[in-house]
Design a protein around this motif. Structure first.
Motif, PDB file in Angstrom:
ATOM      1  N   GLN A   6       0.689  -1.234  -0.024  1.00  0.00           N
ATOM      2  CA  GLN A   6       0.050  -0.007   0.024  1.00  0.00           C
ATOM      3  C   GLN A   6       0.935   1.303   0.054  1.00  0.00           C
ATOM      4  O   GLN A   6       0.315   2.382  -0.461  1.00  0.00           O
ATOM      5  CB  GLN A   6      -0.959  -0.105   1.309  1.00  0.00           C
ATOM      6  N   PHE A   7       2.124   1.165   0.532  1.00  0.00           N
ATOM      7  CA  PHE A   7       3.128   2.163   0.569  1.00  0.00           C
ATOM      8  C   PHE A   7       3.184   2.643  -1.054  1.00  0.00           C
ATOM      9  O   PHE A   7       3.458   3.986  -1.042  1.00  0.00           O
ATOM     10  CB  PHE A   7       4.494   1.959   1.102  1.00  0.00           C
ATOM     11  N   GLY A   8       3.229   1.924  -1.710  1.00  0.00           N
ATOM     12  CA  GLY A   8       3.519   2.423  -3.444  1.00  0.00           C
ATOM     13  C   GLY A   8       2.093   3.345  -3.555  1.00  0.00           C
ATOM     14  O   GLY A   8       2.499   4.469  -4.213  1.00  0.00           O
ATOM     15  N   ALA A   9       1.059   3.122  -3.121  1.00  0.00           N
ATOM     16  CA  ALA A   9      -0.169   3.965  -3.373  1.00  0.00           C
ATOM     17  C   ALA A   9      -0.046   5.170  -2.682  1.00  0.00           C
ATOM     18  O   ALA A   9      -0.333   6.337  -3.088  1.00  0.00           O
ATOM     19  CB  ALA A   9      -1.498   3.245  -3.039  1.00  0.00           C
ATOM     20  N   ILE A  10       0.567   5.121  -1.646  1.00  0.00           N
ATOM     21  CA  ILE A  10       0.835   6.637  -1.002  1.00  0.00           C
ATOM     22  C   ILE A  10       1.920   7.350  -1.466  1.00  0.00           C
ATOM     23  O   ILE A  10       1.834   8.546  -1.651  1.00  0.00           O
ATOM     24  CB  ILE A  10       1.431   6.288   0.467  1.00  0.00           C
ATOM     25  N   VAL A  11       3.003   6.717  -2.242  1.00  0.00           N
ATOM     26  CA  VAL A  11       4.107   7.454  -2.899  1.00  0.00           C
ATOM     27  C   VAL A  11       3.407   8.181  -4.081  1.00  0.00           C
ATOM     28  O   VAL A  11       3.647   9.259  -4.591  1.00  0.00           O
ATOM     29  CB  VAL A  11       5.191   6.658  -3.255  1.00  0.00           C
ATOM     30  N   ALA A  46      -1.678   7.486   7.603  1.00  0.00           N
ATOM     31  CA  ALA A  46      -2.477   6.218   8.043  1.00  0.00           C
ATOM     32  C   ALA A  46      -1.878   4.976   7.253  1.00  0.00           C
ATOM     33  O   ALA A  46      -1.250   3.792   8.140  1.00  0.00           O
ATOM     34  CB  ALA A  46      -4.054   6.161   7.450  1.00  0.00           C
ATOM     35  N   LEU A  47      -1.731   4.995   5.932  1.00  0.00           N
ATOM     36  CA  LEU A  47      -1.055   3.811   5.102  1.00  0.00           C
ATOM     37  C   LEU A  47       0.464   3.998   5.483  1.00  0.00           C
ATOM     38  O   LEU A  47       1.099   2.909   5.280  1.00  0.00           O
ATOM     39  CB  LEU A  47      -1.355   3.995   3.762  1.00  0.00           C
ATOM     40  N   THR A  48       1.084   5.042   5.763  1.00  0.00           N
ATOM     41  CA  THR A  48       2.385   4.917   5.839  1.00  0.00           C
ATOM     42  C   THR A  48       2.790   4.497   7.252  1.00  0.00           C
ATOM     43  O   THR A  48       3.817   3.437   7.230  1.00  0.00           O
ATOM     44  CB  THR A  48       3.200   6.399   5.845  1.00  0.00           C
ATOM     45  N   GLY A  49       2.284   4.918   8.091  1.00  0.00           N
ATOM     46  CA  GLY A  49       2.231   4.146   9.442  1.00  0.00           C
ATOM     47  C   GLY A  49       2.104   2.536   9.362  1.00  0.00           C
ATOM     48  O   GLY A  49       2.997   1.671   9.974  1.00  0.00           O
ATOM     49  N   ALA A  50       1.014   2.166   8.898  1.00  0.00           N
ATOM     50  CA  ALA A  50       0.635   0.632   8.670  1.00  0.00           C
ATOM     51  C   ALA A  50       1.897  -0.014   8.007  1.00  0.00           C
ATOM     52  O   ALA A  50       2.201  -1.284   8.545  1.00  0.00           O
ATOM     53  CB  ALA A  50      -0.627   0.696   8.043  1.00  0.00           C
ATOM     54  N   GLY A  51       2.396   0.503   6.937  1.00  0.00           N
ATOM     55  CA  GLY A  51       3.422  -0.020   6.142  1.00  0.00           C
ATOM     56  C   GLY A  51       4.911  -0.484   7.030  1.00  0.00           C
ATOM     57  O   GLY A  51       5.483  -1.181   6.980  1.00  0.00           O
ATOM     58  N   VAL A  52       5.060   0.962   7.747  1.00  0.00           N
ATOM     59  CA  VAL A  52       6.163   0.785   8.396  1.00  0.00           C
ATOM     60  C   VAL A  52       6.167  -0.314   9.575  1.00  0.00           C
ATOM     61  O   VAL A  52       6.955  -0.920   9.836  1.00  0.00           O
ATOM     62  CB  VAL A  52       6.528   2.343   8.884  1.00  0.00           C
ATOM     63  N   LEU A  65       8.333  -7.791  -2.611  1.00  0.00           N
ATOM     64  CA  LEU A  65       7.728  -6.640  -1.798  1.00  0.00           C
ATOM     65  C   LEU A  65       7.880  -5.678  -2.491  1.00  0.00           C
ATOM     66  O   LEU A  65       7.053  -4.723  -2.821  1.00  0.00           O
ATOM     67  CB  LEU A  65       8.550  -6.552  -0.485  1.00  0.00           C
ATOM     68  N   ALA A  66       9.304  -5.398  -3.292  1.00  0.00           N
ATOM     69  CA  ALA A  66       9.704  -4.328  -3.960  1.00  0.00           C
ATOM     70  C   ALA A  66       8.773  -4.062  -5.480  1.00  0.00           C
ATOM     71  O   ALA A  66       8.410  -3.000  -5.784  1.00  0.00           O
ATOM     72  CB  ALA A  66      11.146  -4.216  -4.310  1.00  0.00           C
ATOM     73  N   VAL A  67       8.521  -5.492  -5.768  1.00  0.00           N
ATOM     74  CA  VAL A  67       7.951  -5.080  -7.381  1.00  0.00           C
ATOM     75  C   VAL A  67       6.294  -4.868  -6.780  1.00  0.00           C
ATOM     76  O   VAL A  67       5.899  -4.246  -7.601  1.00  0.00           O
ATOM     77  CB  VAL A  67       7.987  -6.943  -7.977  1.00  0.00           C
ATOM     78  N   GLY A  68       5.803  -5.670  -6.024  1.00  0.00           N
ATOM     79  CA  GLY A  68       4.331  -5.369  -5.731  1.00  0.00           C
ATOM     80  C   GLY A  68       4.362  -3.801  -5.322  1.00  0.00           C
ATOM     81  O   GLY A  68       3.077  -3.501  -5.741  1.00  0.00           O
ATOM     82  N   THR A  69       5.250  -3.334  -4.667  1.00  0.00           N
ATOM     83  CA  THR A  69       5.043  -1.862  -4.046  1.00  0.00           C
ATOM     84  C   THR A  69       4.987  -1.066  -5.513  1.00  0.00           C
ATOM     85  O   THR A  69       4.678   0.081  -5.554  1.00  0.00           O
ATOM     86  CB  THR A  69       5.945  -1.522  -3.053  1.00  0.00           C
ATOM     87  N   LEU A  70       6.002  -1.335  -6.530  1.00  0.00           N
ATOM     88  CA  LEU A  70       6.101  -0.525  -7.599  1.00  0.00           C
ATOM     89  C   LEU A  70       5.194  -0.523  -8.342  1.00  0.00           C
ATOM     90  O   LEU A  70       4.522   0.529  -8.827  1.00  0.00           O
ATOM     91  CB  LEU A  70       7.591  -1.087  -8.187  1.00  0.00           C
ATOM     92  N   VAL A  71       4.637  -1.590  -8.593  1.00  0.00           N
ATOM     93  CA  VAL A  71       3.245  -1.904  -9.581  1.00  0.00           C
ATOM     94  C   VAL A  71       2.131  -1.184  -8.959  1.00  0.00           C
ATOM     95  O   VAL A  71       1.345  -0.474  -9.498  1.00  0.00           O
ATOM     96  CB  VAL A  71       2.787  -3.418  -9.683  1.00  0.00           C
ATOM     97  N   SER A  72       1.804  -1.173  -7.464  1.00  0.00           N
ATOM     98  CA  SER A  72       0.915  -0.646  -6.940  1.00  0.00           C
ATOM     99  C   SER A  72       0.991   0.936  -7.072  1.00  0.00           C
ATOM    100  O   SER A  72       0.014   1.806  -7.307  1.00  0.00           O
ATOM    101  CB  SER A  72       0.898  -0.660  -5.696  1.00  0.00           C
ATOM    102  N   PHE A  73       2.265   1.469  -7.004  1.00  0.00           N
ATOM    103  CA  PHE A  73       2.516   2.807  -7.377  1.00  0.00           C
ATOM    104  C   PHE A  73       1.871   3.140  -8.627  1.00  0.00           C
ATOM    105  O   PHE A  73       1.317   4.374  -8.783  1.00  0.00           O
ATOM    106  CB  PHE A  73       3.903   3.122  -7.017  1.00  0.00           C
ATOM    107  N   VAL A  74       2.456   2.559  -9.681  1.00  0.00           N
ATOM    108  CA  VAL A  74       1.981   2.987 -10.940  1.00  0.00           C
ATOM    109  C   VAL A  74       0.747   3.051 -11.299  1.00  0.00           C
ATOM    110  O   VAL A  74       0.050   4.030 -11.961  1.00  0.00           O
ATOM    111  CB  VAL A  74       2.988   2.159 -12.168  1.00  0.00           C
ATOM    112  N   VAL A  75      -0.182   1.878 -10.997  1.00  0.00           N
ATOM    113  CA  VAL A  75      -1.587   1.888 -11.171  1.00  0.00           C
ATOM    114  C   VAL A  75      -2.230   2.855 -10.267  1.00  0.00           C
ATOM    115  O   VAL A  75      -3.435   3.418 -10.596  1.00  0.00           O
ATOM    116  CB  VAL A  75      -2.102   0.254 -10.732  1.00  0.00           C
TER     117      VAL A  75
END
Length: 280
Positions: A55-60, A204-210, A226-236
């Protein structure tokens, strides 16, 4: 070292997270369902951590999309700490509103962590919450007083919205669905309620991810996945933000209700028929 979660799993979950994080359909609920469909141990702490971390990807994506607003609010807030003149600016008050509105879910999330990562991970809970909270979306959209912009919302109103955000710790409710509904019921316009939902999501999501980093077990999910999933979530997610803001400017959030109810019924059928396990 790679584990139970493969790179294909990580890509699928990243797409699901990016598509659903900011829509009122529950990203955690969808991630839990897809983890079950991918035959992952839904109730394993590392899989729960994966859900929170990607979810951190979405936050970025939120930071990047709203970077001008965020930088402006931060600058005014810091100036307001030492300048009486800056404290008169609407952005200074709104910045404090976002901070205050973010506190309830931080407290409740810490206190209720065993419940959130345990019993509430059941797909029966996800299905029920998808269906039941749809009624709240309908109720909120019927409120005729949708007139306030984000600059008009009071500290009390935003704090109430922050309290309602805590309900989204139940998978299937939807964090954005909870905050947008609360905003509409308090008289905010759909665009204002949606923008506030984005701002409240950041802490909220930054805290949950950390906090979830401590639960990562590389025998189950590797850092590469983890890195791939986060990157994909960021783009989408970045593409989803722009789409959602345009949609809520024209259509009510009840647009998502048929999908929520259909998804809830589908989950019930899948679990009842044994296609996926309710708890992994």
């Amino acid at each position: 070292m790679s584990g139970t979660v493969s790179y294909v799993d990580a890509v699928v979950l990243g797409v699901v997270e990016g598509l659903t994080e900011f829509l009122p359909v529950s990203s955690t609920g969808h991630l839990t369902v897809f983890e079950g469909l991918l035959d992952l141990p839904v109730d394993d702490k590392s899989v729960t951590a994966l859900t929170a971390i990607i979810q951190f990807g979405a936050i970025v994506a939120t930071f990047l999309y709203f970077r001008q607003d965020i930088l402006r609010l931060a600058a005014v807030w810091f100036r307001g700490l030492v300048s009486a003149e800056a404290r008169q600016e609407p952005d200074y008050r709104f910045a404090w509103c976002v901070i205050a509105g973010s506190l309830p879910i931080a407290v409740v999330g810490l206190v209720a962590e065993p419940l959130i990562t345990g019993p509430l991970r059941s797909l029966w809970v996800v299905a029920g919450a998808l269906i039941v909270w749809s009624g709240v979306l309908v109720w909120a959209e019927r409120n005729p007083a949708q007139k306030y912009g984000e600059e008009d919302l009071s500290l009390k109103q935003v704090l109430i919205i922050g309290l309602v955000q805590c309900v989204a710790l139940v998978p299937g409710v939807s964090r954005s669905g909870a905050t947008i509904s609360a905003g509409l019921l308090l008289g905010a316009s759909r665009v204002a309620a949606t923008r506030l939902s984005f701002f409240l999501a950041i802490p909220a999501l930054t805290g949950a991810g950390v906090l979830s980093l401590k639960d990562v077990n590389t025998d189950v999910v590797g850092w590469g996945e983890l890195a791939v999933g986060t990157l994909v979530s960021f783009v989408v997610a970045y593409a989803s933000i722009a789409w959602l803001l345009k949609l809520v400017a024209k259509y009510p959030i009840t647009t998502f209700v048929p999908y929520r109810i259909g998804a809830g019924i589908a989950v019930i059928i899948l679990v009842a028929s044994g296609v996926i396990s309710a708890t992994g």
